[in-house]
Design a protein around this motif. Structure first.
Motif, PDB file in Angstrom:
ATOM      1  N   SER A 270      -8.903  -5.861  29.230  1.00 21.59           N
ATOM      2  CA  SER A 270      -8.064  -7.045  29.422  1.00 21.59           C
ATOM      3  C   SER A 270      -7.846  -7.304  30.914  1.00 21.59           C
ATOM      4  CB  SER A 270      -6.723  -6.846  28.723  1.00 21.59           C
ATOM      5  OG  SER A 270      -6.062  -5.741  29.285  1.00 21.59           O
ATOM      6  N   ILE A 271      -7.671  -8.571  31.258  1.00 20.83           N
ATOM      7  CA  ILE A 271      -7.571  -8.966  32.667  1.00 20.83           C
ATOM      8  C   ILE A 271      -6.379  -9.893  32.881  1.00 20.83           C
ATOM      9  CG2 ILE A 271     -10.054  -8.750  33.096  1.00 20.83           C
ATOM     10  CD1 ILE A 271     -10.232 -11.820  32.761  1.00 20.83           C
ATOM     11  N   ASN A 272      -5.960 -10.019  34.125  1.00 25.80           N
ATOM     12  CA  ASN A 272      -4.971 -11.015  34.507  1.00 25.80           C
ATOM     13  C   ASN A 272      -5.635 -12.305  34.953  1.00 25.80           C
ATOM     14  OD1 ASN A 272      -2.493  -9.417  34.219  1.00 25.80           O
ATOM     15  ND2 ASN A 272      -3.355  -8.202  35.892  1.00 25.80           N
ATOM     16  N   ASN A 273      -6.744 -12.135  35.665  1.00 29.23           N
ATOM     17  CA  ASN A 273      -7.506 -13.311  36.076  1.00 29.23           C
ATOM     18  C   ASN A 273      -8.953 -12.931  36.308  1.00 29.23           C
ATOM     19  OD1 ASN A 273      -8.221 -12.816  38.960  1.00 29.23           O
ATOM     20  ND2 ASN A 273      -6.005 -12.795  39.257  1.00 29.23           N
TER      21      ASN A 273
ATOM     22  N   GLY B  89     -20.601 -12.603  53.971  1.00 32.14           N
ATOM     23  CA  GLY B  89     -19.346 -12.439  53.250  1.00 32.14           C
ATOM     24  C   GLY B  89     -19.285 -13.303  52.009  1.00 32.14           C
ATOM     25  N   LEU B  90     -18.394 -12.950  51.113  1.00 27.72           N
ATOM     26  CA  LEU B  90     -18.239 -13.692  49.858  1.00 27.72           C
ATOM     27  C   LEU B  90     -17.315 -14.892  50.057  1.00 27.72           C
ATOM     28  CD1 LEU B  90     -18.990 -10.695  48.927  1.00 27.72           C
ATOM     29  CD2 LEU B  90     -18.062 -11.409  46.744  1.00 27.72           C
ATOM     30  N   VAL B  91     -17.681 -15.995  49.431  1.00 26.01           N
ATOM     31  CA  VAL B  91     -16.872 -17.208  49.480  1.00 26.01           C
ATOM     32  C   VAL B  91     -16.224 -17.398  48.123  1.00 26.01           C
ATOM     33  CG1 VAL B  91     -16.913 -19.711  49.741  1.00 26.01           C
ATOM     34  CG2 VAL B  91     -18.335 -18.272  51.229  1.00 26.01           C
ATOM     35  N   HIS B  92     -14.899 -17.528  48.115  1.00 24.47           N
ATOM     36  CA  HIS B  92     -14.178 -17.708  46.864  1.00 24.47           C
ATOM     37  C   HIS B  92     -14.452 -19.102  46.305  1.00 24.47           C
ATOM     38  CE1 HIS B  92     -10.709 -18.496  44.244  1.00 24.47           C
ATOM     39  NE2 HIS B  92     -10.757 -17.215  44.008  1.00 24.47           N
ATOM     40  N   LEU B  93     -14.820 -19.163  45.020  1.00 25.77           N
ATOM     41  CA  LEU B  93     -15.120 -20.444  44.379  1.00 25.77           C
ATOM     42  C   LEU B  93     -13.977 -20.927  43.507  1.00 25.77           C
ATOM     43  CD1 LEU B  93     -18.838 -19.896  43.320  1.00 25.77           C
ATOM     44  CD2 LEU B  93     -17.974 -21.135  45.310  1.00 25.77           C
ATOM     45  N   ILE B  94     -13.540 -20.073  42.602  1.00 28.11           N
ATOM     46  CA  ILE B  94     -12.549 -20.510  41.639  1.00 28.11           C
ATOM     47  C   ILE B  94     -11.878 -19.302  40.993  1.00 28.11           C
ATOM     48  CG2 ILE B  94     -14.057 -20.649  39.615  1.00 28.11           C
ATOM     49  CD1 ILE B  94     -12.801 -23.483  39.155  1.00 28.11           C
ATOM     50  N   LEU B  95     -10.615 -19.432  40.673  1.00 25.65           N
ATOM     51  CA  LEU B  95      -9.849 -18.417  39.966  1.00 25.65           C
ATOM     52  C   LEU B  95      -9.378 -19.016  38.655  1.00 25.65           C
ATOM     53  CD1 LEU B  95      -6.999 -16.172  41.391  1.00 25.65           C
ATOM     54  CD2 LEU B  95      -6.623 -17.536  39.357  1.00 25.65           C
ATOM     55  N   ILE B  96      -9.574 -18.291  37.589  1.00 27.07           N
ATOM     56  CA  ILE B  96      -9.085 -18.741  36.286  1.00 27.07           C
ATOM     57  C   ILE B  96      -8.204 -17.639  35.718  1.00 27.07           C
ATOM     58  CG2 ILE B  96     -11.188 -17.956  35.060  1.00 27.07           C
ATOM     59  CD1 ILE B  96     -10.746 -20.453  33.206  1.00 27.07           C
ATOM     60  N   ARG B  97      -7.024 -18.006  35.275  1.00 27.14           N
ATOM     61  CA  ARG B  97      -6.069 -17.023  34.780  1.00 27.14           C
ATOM     62  C   ARG B  97      -6.332 -16.745  33.295  1.00 27.14           C
ATOM     63  NH1 ARG B  97      -3.219 -16.396  39.157  1.00 27.14           N
ATOM     64  NH2 ARG B  97      -2.670 -18.187  40.455  1.00 27.14           N
ATOM     65  N   SER B  98      -5.814 -15.645  32.825  1.00 25.49           N
ATOM     66  CA  SER B  98      -6.111 -15.215  31.456  1.00 25.49           C
ATOM     67  C   SER B  98      -5.573 -16.184  30.415  1.00 25.49           C
ATOM     68  CB  SER B  98      -5.549 -13.816  31.209  1.00 25.49           C
ATOM     69  OG  SER B  98      -4.154 -13.807  31.391  1.00 25.49           O
ATOM     70  N   ASN B  99      -4.581 -16.996  30.767  1.00 24.54           N
ATOM     71  CA  ASN B  99      -4.040 -17.951  29.802  1.00 24.54           C
ATOM     72  C   ASN B  99      -4.690 -19.341  29.915  1.00 24.54           C
ATOM     73  OD1 ASN B  99      -2.953 -18.730  32.210  1.00 24.54           O
ATOM     74  ND2 ASN B  99      -0.852 -18.890  31.488  1.00 24.54           N
ATOM     75  N   GLU B 100      -5.715 -19.443  30.755  1.00 22.12           N
ATOM     76  CA  GLU B 100      -6.457 -20.694  30.898  1.00 22.12           C
ATOM     77  C   GLU B 100      -7.810 -20.586  30.189  1.00 22.12           C
ATOM     78  OE1 GLU B 100      -6.308 -20.687  35.251  1.00 22.12           O
ATOM     79  OE2 GLU B 100      -4.983 -22.447  35.155  1.00 22.12           O
TER      80      GLU B 100
END
Lengths: 114, 109
Positions: free
Chosen positions: B28-31, B42-53
């Motif tokens: 299980s995850i939080n996001n 380096g890594l470029v952040h694209l998108i974060l999705i939360r566990s309730n989305e």
């Protein structure tokens, strides 16, 4: 607003030597995480610093140690270098709690151990 | 072992086509976050999705999350040559982030 910065960009060391890598987090961020990325692999979590203390640690030996300063910048130290330590070392900063916030990565330090 | 695993390992498409890559994880995850990396940089952040989305959009990016299947997908629409890169998903567990081995995307002009 500067993003995450790391120094040096490249480093060449020989087996048995020690190395120190540096990271300055994005402005306003209080948490710094370090990752090791071997060629062709995804980043692997080394450890995370918050409030000048190591809060989380991945599966890395004690040869890997770190420090966080009052201005939130951080160092990664690796002692007794092995050939297998050759990798891209990435620093990421975020707000705490990390689980709910984006991590921003620096450009990395390429370490080559000969 | 790493938490997230991307599929496919490599993907080659023509410019203008859509690219879909998948990520599976184990606990299980939080996001879940998606990153892009250009040629060992380096890594470029694209998108974060939360566990309730379940779905999230950002420009030409669409991310879905199915927590029951422990999987996520990243869709890049109308791909461009500049999208050529490695794409990683990262999942969190106990405030640690776990990355997969990535999907190498090549967009042919």
């Amino acid at each position: 607003d500067a993003g995450v910065t790391q120094s040096p960009t490249h480093l060449i060391k020989t087996r048995g030597q020690q190395v120190t890598l540096r990271c300055s987090p994005k402005s306003g961020h209080d948490t710094v995480s370090w990752y090791q990325q071997a060629l062709g692999q995804g980043p692997q979590f080394i450890f995370q610093y918050y409030e000048e203390e190591e809060r989380q640690r991945g599966n890395f030996p004690d040869r890997f140690s770190g420090h966080q300063f009052p201005n939130y910048s951080s160092e990664l130290n690796v002692n007794a270098l092995l050939l297998g330590d050759s990798a891209l070392y990435l620093c990421a900063s975020s707000l705490t709690p990390v689980a709910y916030n984006e991590q921003f990565f620096g450009p990395g330090t390429r370490l080559t151990v000969l | 072992s790493q938490q997230g695993e991307e599929d496919p390992q490599a993907l080659s498409i023509q410019e203008g086509e859509n690219a879909t890559m998948n990520c599976s994880y184990k606990t299980s995850i939080n996001n879940l976050q998606w990153y892009r990396q250009n040629s060992g940089r380096g890594l470029v952040h694209l998108i974060l999705i939360r566990s309730n989305e379940r779905e999230k959009h950002s420009g030409r990016l669409r991310v879905t999350l199915d927590t029951s299947k422990k999987s996520s997908s990243l869709l890049i629409t109308a791909s461009r040559a500049a999208d050529t890169a490695s794409y990683f998903c990262a999942t969190d567990r106990s405030n640690q982030f776990y990355f997969g081995t990535g999907t190498s995307l090549t967009v042919i002009p």
